[in-house]
Design a protein around this motif. Structure first.
Motif, mmCIF file in Angstrom:
data_model
loop_
_atom_site.group_PDB
_atom_site.id
_atom_site.type_symbol
_atom_site.label_atom_id
_atom_site.label_comp_id
_atom_site.label_asym_id
_atom_site.label_seq_id
_atom_site.Cartn_x
_atom_site.Cartn_y
_atom_site.Cartn_z
ATOM 1 N N GLY A 33 -10.943 4.831 -1.309
ATOM 2 C CA GLY A 33 -11.703 3.928 -2.168
ATOM 3 C C GLY A 33 -11.552 2.474 -1.771
ATOM 4 O O GLY A 33 -10.712 2.127 -0.952
ATOM 5 N N SER A 34 -12.388 1.621 -2.356
ATOM 6 C CA SER A 34 -12.430 0.216 -1.943
ATOM 7 C C SER A 34 -11.098 -0.492 -2.178
ATOM 8 O O SER A 34 -10.752 -1.423 -1.476
ATOM 9 C CB SER A 34 -13.527 -0.508 -2.725
ATOM 10 O OG SER A 34 -13.197 -0.540 -4.102
ATOM 11 N N ASP A 35 -10.351 -0.020 -3.184
ATOM 12 C CA ASP A 35 -9.081 -0.663 -3.519
ATOM 13 C C ASP A 35 -7.918 0.301 -3.252
ATOM 14 O O ASP A 35 -6.842 0.131 -3.783
ATOM 15 C CB ASP A 35 -9.100 -1.066 -5.009
ATOM 16 C CG ASP A 35 -8.297 -2.318 -5.261
ATOM 17 O OD1 ASP A 35 -7.894 -2.968 -4.283
ATOM 18 O OD2 ASP A 35 -8.063 -2.622 -6.440
ATOM 19 N N ARG A 36 -8.182 1.317 -2.466
ATOM 20 C CA ARG A 36 -7.226 2.395 -2.198
ATOM 21 C C ARG A 36 -6.724 3.024 -3.486
ATOM 22 O O ARG A 36 -5.563 3.398 -3.604
ATOM 23 C CB ARG A 36 -6.017 1.860 -1.413
ATOM 24 C CG ARG A 36 -6.376 1.489 -0.015
ATOM 25 C CD ARG A 36 -5.364 0.523 0.562
ATOM 26 N NE ARG A 36 -6.003 -0.299 1.567
ATOM 27 C CZ ARG A 36 -5.942 -0.042 2.866
ATOM 28 N NH1 ARG A 36 -5.243 0.935 3.310
ATOM 29 N NH2 ARG A 36 -6.584 -0.817 3.716
ATOM 30 N N GLN A 37 -7.645 3.139 -4.467
ATOM 31 C CA GLN A 37 -7.218 3.633 -5.775
ATOM 32 C C GLN A 37 -6.894 5.123 -5.761
ATOM 33 O O GLN A 37 -6.279 5.617 -6.683
ATOM 34 C CB GLN A 37 -8.257 3.300 -6.846
ATOM 35 C CG GLN A 37 -9.625 3.929 -6.659
ATOM 36 C CD GLN A 37 -10.568 3.035 -5.869
ATOM 37 O OE1 GLN A 37 -10.149 2.277 -5.014
ATOM 38 N NE2 GLN A 37 -11.854 3.108 -6.153
ATOM 39 N N TYR A 71 0.817 -1.212 0.000
ATOM 40 C CA TYR A 71 0.000 0.000 0.000
ATOM 41 C C TYR A 71 0.856 1.271 0.000
ATOM 42 O O TYR A 71 0.382 2.329 -0.389
ATOM 43 C CB TYR A 71 -0.961 0.009 1.187
ATOM 44 C CG TYR A 71 -2.045 -1.037 1.066
ATOM 45 C CD1 TYR A 71 -2.611 -1.308 -0.179
ATOM 46 C CD2 TYR A 71 -2.492 -1.751 2.162
ATOM 47 C CE1 TYR A 71 -3.596 -2.265 -0.318
ATOM 48 C CE2 TYR A 71 -3.487 -2.716 2.035
ATOM 49 C CZ TYR A 71 -4.024 -2.971 0.795
ATOM 50 O OH TYR A 71 -5.002 -3.921 0.659
ATOM 51 N N LEU A 109 -10.203 5.958 3.203
ATOM 52 C CA LEU A 109 -9.030 5.135 2.896
ATOM 53 C C LEU A 109 -8.665 5.208 1.416
ATOM 54 O O LEU A 109 -7.787 4.498 0.946
ATOM 55 C CB LEU A 109 -9.281 3.679 3.293
ATOM 56 C CG LEU A 109 -9.298 3.418 4.798
ATOM 57 C CD1 LEU A 109 -9.712 1.997 5.088
ATOM 58 C CD2 LEU A 109 -7.932 3.687 5.394
#
Lengths: 306, 187
Positions: free
Chosen positions: A238-242, A61, A236
């Protein structure tokens, strides 16, 4: 005698004392925290050397956040400086009600970033947002602003640009007004049009200010937080930390994972990244400025000497 | 393993997002899980919209979602008095008063049979006996699950995994694996 020697230093000392307390001390203390095991609630633990840095660099991440940060930075800073230059050029002309125009480009800067994020959050709603309404009205497919990586970066960059373009334009405008008017006059006599005057006279002559704007927007652009943080409700990225940026990643480590040691390591890594980027920006903009300034202006002179 | 999303049963909305809120006025929902505190949220967001009702059903009987807690820090000066106050505030009588004033649903089992609660109806939800329905669901809760210190972090990671499936970013299996990796990362 002594008074004359010492007093100047006394006069400038408040800044340095303040800088020491709120600038240097946190920087040093963050470095101290980053080489320890340090929990948000448990406090200082064992000295661990560079272990926190290793763990950060091994976390996928971190690299994801670095990619997002650079992408949003490029999408915001480059158009921002170019549009600000053009805007300042337009504001430098003989407009009617000049003060009104100049004031109005600064208006977005006065609005708090959180309010900007809320308004743009509505504009960039995936289903009922204004942007998608316009896009579907034209006949295109709606864009998933909160889902697709590049689309979310564009949405966030547009918030940043909305806020900072006018501010930078005013700084550039101030520099433009210091350019002697007779230079333009002689350029006009030589037959240079408005655009030629802008690229060959205005931009080279305000080069130091352009470099200043590029450096400050580099420093700011790499620390973007409020806009992506408030782009969804989880914070955070987005759902995929995009669209999780490095500052959001730092916040997540400190206040969600509750590991201040790792968060401090990220703070220092971010500091080093910004130094590198600022130096690169400086070199690139110096180079570009020199090419424009010397090359074009020296050519006719040589011709004249011959 | 198929997901609700693949079967077209998901609204594909992130809870509390601008789109989610706007969907109340745009006919965007078929059903929604409804803890006691959600009644006010729905009524506020769906202002002027007719047709909301509440059903006396829940998968597996009953469950708990959210609620408030009173905590007494051990390092306080008057720990015992504070505990007494917390006890009084959460006693059935006071909870019923709070319910009558603001509609906050009581957590005490003894309060669930109070006529003031069981007799209450909600006009917005088609005059449904919301008090009795929520009391029935509360009594069907088989046990209160333990919430560890990392409950919120794990819950968030799980919500994100579901969202990734919902958005088509990952399959259900991939999302489960990445969820496990995320939990691992929490340490």
């Amino acid at each position: 005698m002594l008074d004359a020697k010492v007093s100047p230093y006394l006069f400038v000392s408040p800044f340095f004392v303040l800088f020491l307390v709120v600038g240097m001390f946190p920087l040093g203390y963050t470095a101290w925290v980053s080489v320890h095991q340090w929990g948000l609630l448990s406090g200082q633990g064992d000295f661990t050397g560079l272990e926190n840095y290793r763990r950060v660099l091994e976390d996928r991440y971190f690299w994801n956040a670095l990619r997002n940060t650079i992408s949003i930075f490029l999408l915001s800073s480059i158009p921002q400086v170019l549009i600000a230059l053009a805007l300042a050029g337009l504001l430098d002309t003989q407009l009617r009600a000049r003060t009104l125009w100049r004031m109005s480009v600064l208006l977005p800067f006065v609005v708090a970033p959180a309010a900007v994020a809320l308004i743009f959050g509505n504009v960039f709603g995936d289903r009922y947002g204004l942007a998608n309404e316009v896009i579907t009205w034209i006949g295109l497919e709606p864009i998933r602003w909160h889902v697709d990586t590049l689309a979310s970066h564009v949405a966030i960059a547009s918030m940043v640009n909305w806020r900072w373009t006018g501010y930078n334009a005013l700084i550039l405008l101030a520099a433009m007004q210091a350019v002697p008017r007779d230079v333009y006059e002689s350029a006009a006599l030589d037959g240079a049009g408005r655009i030629r005057q802008f690229t060959s006279i205005t931009v080279p002559m305000i080069r130091p200010t352009v470099i200043f704007v590029i450096i400050t927007s580099t420093i700011g652009g790499l620390q973007i937080f409020a806009e992506p943080r408030l782009f969804d409700t989880q914070g955070l990225g987005g759902s995929d930390r995009q669209y999780q940026t490095l500052t959001m990643y730092l916040w997540e480590l400190g206040w969600r994972v509750r590991d201040l040691g790792m968060a401090s390591a990220v703070a220092w890594l971010l500091f080093l990244i910004i130094v590198v980027f600022a130096l690169v920006s400086l070199l690139v903009s110096r180079r570009a400025g020199t090419l424009k300034g010397h090359h074009r202006r020296s050519a006719p002179l040589k011709g004249a000497r011959r | 393993m198929t997901s609700l999303s693949e079967e077209g049963l998901s609204t594909n909305l992130v809870q509390w997002s601008e789109d989610w809120t706007a969907s109340f006025q745009n006919d965007g929902f078929a059903t929604m899980a409804c803890p006691g505190w959600m009644l006010g949220v729905i009524e506020g967001n769906a202002d002027g919209v007719e047709g909301w009702d509440i059903a006396n059903v829940f998968p597996g009987g009953g469950g708990n979602w959210g609620g408030s807690y009173l905590t007494v820090p051990a390092q306080g000066d008057n720990v015992e008095e504070a505990q007494e106050l917390a006890k009084w505030l959460t006693a059935p009588e006071q909870q019923i008063k709070a319910f009558e004033a603001k509609g906050t649903f009581p957590s005490q089992v003894d309060a669930l049979t109070d006529p003031a609660l069981t007799g209450s109806t909600n006009e917005f939800f088609n005059g449904a006996p919301t008090g009795q329905i929520l009391a029935d669901r509360a009594e069907a809760v088989p046990f209160i699950a333990h919430k560890g210190p990392k409950f919120a972090d794990i819950n968030t990671a799980f919500q994100q995994a579901i969202q990734r499936v919902d958005e088509g970013k990952e399959s259900a299996d991939e999302a489960w694996d990445s969820f496990l990796a995320d939990v691992e990362r929490l340490g």
